[in-house]
Write a protein that holds these residues in place. Structure first.
Motif, PDB file in Angstrom:
ATOM      1  N   LEU A  54       0.831  -1.208   0.000  1.00 50.53           N
ATOM      2  CA  LEU A  54       0.000   0.000   0.000  1.00 50.53           C
ATOM      3  C   LEU A  54       0.864   1.256   0.000  1.00 50.53           C
ATOM      4  O   LEU A  54       0.561   2.243  -0.674  1.00 50.53           O
ATOM      5  CB  LEU A  54      -0.898   0.017   1.245  1.00 50.53           C
ATOM      6  N   GLY A  55       1.976   1.197   0.779  1.00 49.74           N
ATOM      7  CA  GLY A  55       2.888   2.337   0.855  1.00 49.74           C
ATOM      8  C   GLY A  55       3.451   2.689  -0.512  1.00 49.74           C
ATOM      9  O   GLY A  55       3.555   3.876  -0.865  1.00 49.74           O
ATOM     10  N   VAL A  56       3.805   1.662  -1.281  1.00 49.59           N
ATOM     11  CA  VAL A  56       4.359   1.893  -2.626  1.00 49.59           C
ATOM     12  C   VAL A  56       3.300   2.547  -3.514  1.00 49.59           C
ATOM     13  O   VAL A  56       3.574   3.514  -4.237  1.00 49.59           O
ATOM     14  CB  VAL A  56       4.834   0.551  -3.244  1.00 49.59           C
ATOM     15  N   ILE A  57       2.057   2.029  -3.414  1.00 48.83           N
ATOM     16  CA  ILE A  57       0.964   2.604  -4.224  1.00 48.83           C
ATOM     17  C   ILE A  57       0.767   4.077  -3.853  1.00 48.83           C
ATOM     18  O   ILE A  57       0.608   4.938  -4.718  1.00 48.83           O
ATOM     19  CB  ILE A  57      -0.355   1.816  -3.999  1.00 48.83           C
ATOM     20  N   VAL A  58       0.814   4.380  -2.531  1.00 52.73           N
ATOM     21  CA  VAL A  58       0.621   5.762  -2.081  1.00 52.73           C
ATOM     22  C   VAL A  58       1.724   6.656  -2.633  1.00 52.73           C
ATOM     23  O   VAL A  58       1.456   7.744  -3.158  1.00 52.73           O
ATOM     24  CB  VAL A  58       0.599   5.838  -0.531  1.00 52.73           C
ATOM     25  N   LEU A  59       2.989   6.177  -2.535  1.00 50.25           N
ATOM     26  CA  LEU A  59       4.119   6.984  -3.021  1.00 50.25           C
ATOM     27  C   LEU A  59       3.986   7.262  -4.519  1.00 50.25           C
ATOM     28  O   LEU A  59       4.113   8.415  -4.970  1.00 50.25           O
ATOM     29  CB  LEU A  59       5.421   6.260  -2.751  1.00 50.25           C
ATOM     30  N   ALA A  60       3.712   6.197  -5.279  1.00 51.01           N
ATOM     31  CA  ALA A  60       3.581   6.357  -6.730  1.00 51.01           C
ATOM     32  C   ALA A  60       2.395   7.258  -7.050  1.00 51.01           C
ATOM     33  O   ALA A  60       2.484   8.167  -7.898  1.00 51.01           O
ATOM     34  CB  ALA A  60       3.408   4.986  -7.383  1.00 51.01           C
ATOM     35  N   GLY A  61       1.275   7.042  -6.340  1.00 52.90           N
ATOM     36  CA  GLY A  61       0.071   7.837  -6.576  1.00 52.90           C
ATOM     37  C   GLY A  61       0.298   9.300  -6.266  1.00 52.90           C
ATOM     38  O   GLY A  61      -0.159  10.189  -6.989  1.00 52.90           O
ATOM     39  N   THR A  62       1.046   9.576  -5.178  1.00 53.34           N
ATOM     40  CA  THR A  62       1.333  10.969  -4.812  1.00 53.34           C
ATOM     41  C   THR A  62       2.179  11.637  -5.894  1.00 53.34           C
ATOM     42  O   THR A  62       1.935  12.798  -6.260  1.00 53.34           O
ATOM     43  CB  THR A  62       2.067  11.018  -3.453  1.00 53.34           C
ATOM     44  N   ALA A  63       3.168  10.875  -6.387  1.00 53.44           N
ATOM     45  CA  ALA A  63       4.026  11.439  -7.442  1.00 53.44           C
ATOM     46  C   ALA A  63       3.200  11.781  -8.677  1.00 53.44           C
ATOM     47  O   ALA A  63       3.320  12.882  -9.246  1.00 53.44           O
ATOM     48  CB  ALA A  63       5.125  10.433  -7.799  1.00 53.44           C
ATOM     49  N   VAL A  64       2.293  10.875  -9.060  1.00 54.17           N
ATOM     50  CA  VAL A  64       1.447  11.126 -10.241  1.00 54.17           C
ATOM     51  C   VAL A  64       0.519  12.315  -9.972  1.00 54.17           C
ATOM     52  O   VAL A  64       0.328  13.187 -10.837  1.00 54.17           O
ATOM     53  CB  VAL A  64       0.625   9.859 -10.608  1.00 54.17           C
ATOM     54  N   THR A  65      -0.034  12.385  -8.734  1.00 55.70           N
ATOM     55  CA  THR A  65      -0.928  13.495  -8.391  1.00 55.70           C
ATOM     56  C   THR A  65      -0.195  14.825  -8.492  1.00 55.70           C
ATOM     57  O   THR A  65      -0.735  15.810  -9.015  1.00 55.70           O
ATOM     58  CB  THR A  65      -1.470  13.330  -6.946  1.00 55.70           C
ATOM     59  N   LEU A  66       1.042  14.849  -7.976  1.00 51.73           N
ATOM     60  CA  LEU A  66       1.827  16.091  -8.037  1.00 51.73           C
ATOM     61  C   LEU A  66       2.051  16.505  -9.485  1.00 51.73           C
ATOM     62  O   LEU A  66       1.911  17.679  -9.844  1.00 51.73           O
ATOM     63  CB  LEU A  66       3.179  15.894  -7.336  1.00 51.73           C
ATOM     64  N   TRP A  67       2.393  15.524 -10.323  1.00 53.82           N
ATOM     65  CA  TRP A  67       2.638  15.819 -11.735  1.00 53.82           C
ATOM     66  C   TRP A  67       1.347  16.346 -12.386  1.00 53.82           C
ATOM     67  O   TRP A  67       1.355  17.351 -13.090  1.00 53.82           O
ATOM     68  CB  TRP A  67       3.146  14.560 -12.465  1.00 53.82           C
ATOM     69  N   LEU A  68       0.216  15.659 -12.114  1.00 53.05           N
ATOM     70  CA  LEU A  68      -1.060  16.077 -12.688  1.00 53.05           C
ATOM     71  C   LEU A  68      -1.432  17.487 -12.207  1.00 53.05           C
ATOM     72  O   LEU A  68      -1.874  18.336 -12.978  1.00 53.05           O
ATOM     73  CB  LEU A  68      -2.175  15.105 -12.279  1.00 53.05           C
ATOM     74  N   SER A  69      -1.230  17.730 -10.892  1.00 49.72           N
ATOM     75  CA  SER A  69      -1.674  19.001 -10.307  1.00 49.72           C
ATOM     76  C   SER A  69      -0.856  20.181 -10.792  1.00 49.72           C
ATOM     77  O   SER A  69      -1.399  21.255 -11.047  1.00 49.72           O
ATOM     78  CB  SER A  69      -1.571  18.959  -8.780  1.00 49.72           C
ATOM     79  N   PHE A  70       0.466  19.978 -10.893  1.00 59.14           N
ATOM     80  CA  PHE A  70       1.334  21.123 -11.188  1.00 59.14           C
ATOM     81  C   PHE A  70       1.747  21.243 -12.648  1.00 59.14           C
ATOM     82  O   PHE A  70       2.087  22.314 -13.109  1.00 59.14           O
ATOM     83  CB  PHE A  70       2.598  21.063 -10.317  1.00 59.14           C
ATOM     84  N   VAL A  71       1.757  20.134 -13.364  1.00 60.22           N
ATOM     85  CA  VAL A  71       2.292  20.166 -14.737  1.00 60.22           C
ATOM     86  C   VAL A  71       1.184  19.936 -15.770  1.00 60.22           C
ATOM     87  O   VAL A  71       0.975  20.760 -16.671  1.00 60.22           O
ATOM     88  CB  VAL A  71       3.410  19.100 -14.920  1.00 60.22           C
TER      89      VAL A  71
END
Lengths: 229, 222
Positions: free
Chosen positions: A2-19
């Motif tokens: 679950l931790g890995v999914i959260v980390l990957a998901g957060t990275a994708v969210t950051l990319w989606l939100s800012f870029v």
């Protein structure tokens, strides 16, 4: 996992939100804060719901398991309510021109936070485990009626807050495309994060109880040894 | 259950009448708060007139916290709670009795504070039906929630600070609704105030129901 999914998901969210997503026509860059704000409030409410159900289950089953689920979820709800408030205030400063407006939804979120702080204070003040579980289960069960009553006042007071955009009953979403996807994706990541945090907070609580029992057992053994020597 | 409630309420009210803590300390405290609001908001600037309903209910809430703490301080002494459990009184009855005793004290206090705001703030009472129709359910709600959250803190060392922290956020909707209803009554537009009085009645019913249902669990502490 679950931790890995959260980390990957957060990275994708950051990319989606800012870029990937554009700035909003009306709100400008401030719209990006809503990708944190809305998922946070969703996670906070889901966590409150878990505390409510777990408190009811504790009153029925009276097991340590339900006590730990309820208290862990309440702690997580406090953190996410605080994030909701802070992100909302920064967004308000950028969009409304003021960090705090006596808007009922804002105010009721602050009250939710204070109710959760009260819950933590009660747990911290209760001396033994059974009394702590009993008292906090009652407060946890009352969280939902309290939130509902406070939220009802929202309908009655005139509100500055924009109407619900995502959770409309007629399913006529007013945002589209990538922005909507980012929002839904960030909320999904938030919910996985909730599950991950809940699991670990539960584990820490469980271990803390075992340590407490062991210390008590050791102290009793030491006293018995003193008495027989 | 009602018979038990009357017994407990009678016991608590007798205690109050004999010790005179309510009359000698809580009431003067409430009047003092009214005077302090007068100092802070300057009676000549018209702020007091506009804020009278809110100040009245804030004072009631602060006094209610004291009344609740007092009502449960008498149960905190060693063995009193065990004795109460051994009496085989219905827990719901004990809850209703405690709440009724607090409500009676608060109603007396509200009458005195009402006189206070008329004399000190120059308020002109109007819309009596709405004023009474607001004060009664608001007081019932405050007393019910106070009794439930008050017993939660019994026996804890930090109870004096914990009760306000737990209780005041819960009572926030009561403050909001009763202030709006009083404003409507004093402005001469009671139709705007009755929905708020309805909300207060709902709050009182919810908390009376929760109290009757949950009080047994809180009393069974070992």
């Amino acid at each position: 996992m679950l931790g890995v999914i959260v980390l990957a998901g957060t990275a994708v969210t950051l990319w989606l939100s800012f870029v990937a997503t554009p700035a909003d026509a009306v709100q400008g860059e401030a719209v990006r804060l809503l990708y944190v704000h809305v998922p946070s409030v969703t996670v906070a409410y889901v966590a409150c719901g878990i505390t409510f159900v777990a408190s009811g289950m504790w009153l029925w089953k009276r097991t340590e398991w339900w006590d730990l689920v309820g208290s862990s979820a309440a702690e997580i709800a406090s953190v996410f309510t605080a994030v909701t408030l802070l992100s909302g205030m920064v967004w308000g400063q950028a969009t409304w021109g003021t960090a705090w407006e006596w808007d009922p939804r804002l105010t009721s979120t602050l009250f939710l936070f204070l109710l959760l702080v009260g819950y933590q204070a009660l747990r911290a003040a209760s001396p033994d485990r059974s009394s702590r579980a009993r008292r906090s289960a009652v407060v946890g069960l009352l969280l939902v009626p309290n939130i509902v009553i406070v939220n009802r006042s929202v309908q009655w007071w005139r509100s500055l807050h924009q109407d619900a955009t995502l959770f409309r009953t007629d399913l006529d979403f007013r945002i589209e495309g990538l922005m909507l996807f980012t929002w839904v994706f960030a909320t999904a990541v938030g919910l996985v994060l909730l599950a991950w945090l809940l699991m670990h907070r539960f584990r820490i609580g469980w271990l803390a109880n075992r340590v407490e029992e062991r210390r008590l057992g050791d102290a009793l053994t030491a006293r018995r040894a003193e008495a027989t020597s | 259950m009602l018979r038990d409630a009357v017994l407990v309420a009678g016991k608590d009210l007798r205690l109050e009448v004999r010790t005179r803590v309510g009359l000698g300390q809580v009431l003067p405290f409430a009047v003092l708060v009214l005077v302090l609001f007068g100092f802070a908001l300057d009676p000549d600037r018209g702020i007091l007139d506009a804020a009278t309903p809110g100040l009245f209910w804030v004072t009631v809430l602060f006094s209610a916290v004291l009344a609740v703490q007092r009502a449960f301080a008498v149960e905190s002494a060693e063995g009193v709670r065990d004795a109460l459990r051994l009496t085989s009184l219905a827990p719901g009855g004990v809850f209703l009795g405690k709440a009724a005793a607090i409500a009676v004290q608060l109603l007396v206090l509200e009458v005195a504070l009402g006189v206070g705001v008329v004399v000190l703030y120059g308020a002109d009472p109007a819309g009596w039906a709405l004023l009474v129709g607001t004060a009664v359910p608001a007081t019932a709600g405050i007393a019910a929630a106070g009794s439930l959250y008050g017993v939660l803190a019994v026996g804890l060392r930090v109870r004096e600070t914990l009760v306000p922290l737990l209780l005041l956020p819960v009572l926030a909707p009561v403050l909001l609704a009763s202030t709006r209803a009083f404003e409507a009554a004093l402005d001469g537009s009671p139709a705007d105030g009755w929905p708020w009085a309805g909300l207060l009645a709902l709050f009182a019913v919810v908390y009376l129901g929760c109290g009757i249902g949950l009080y047994g669990t809180l009393l069974e502490e070992s």
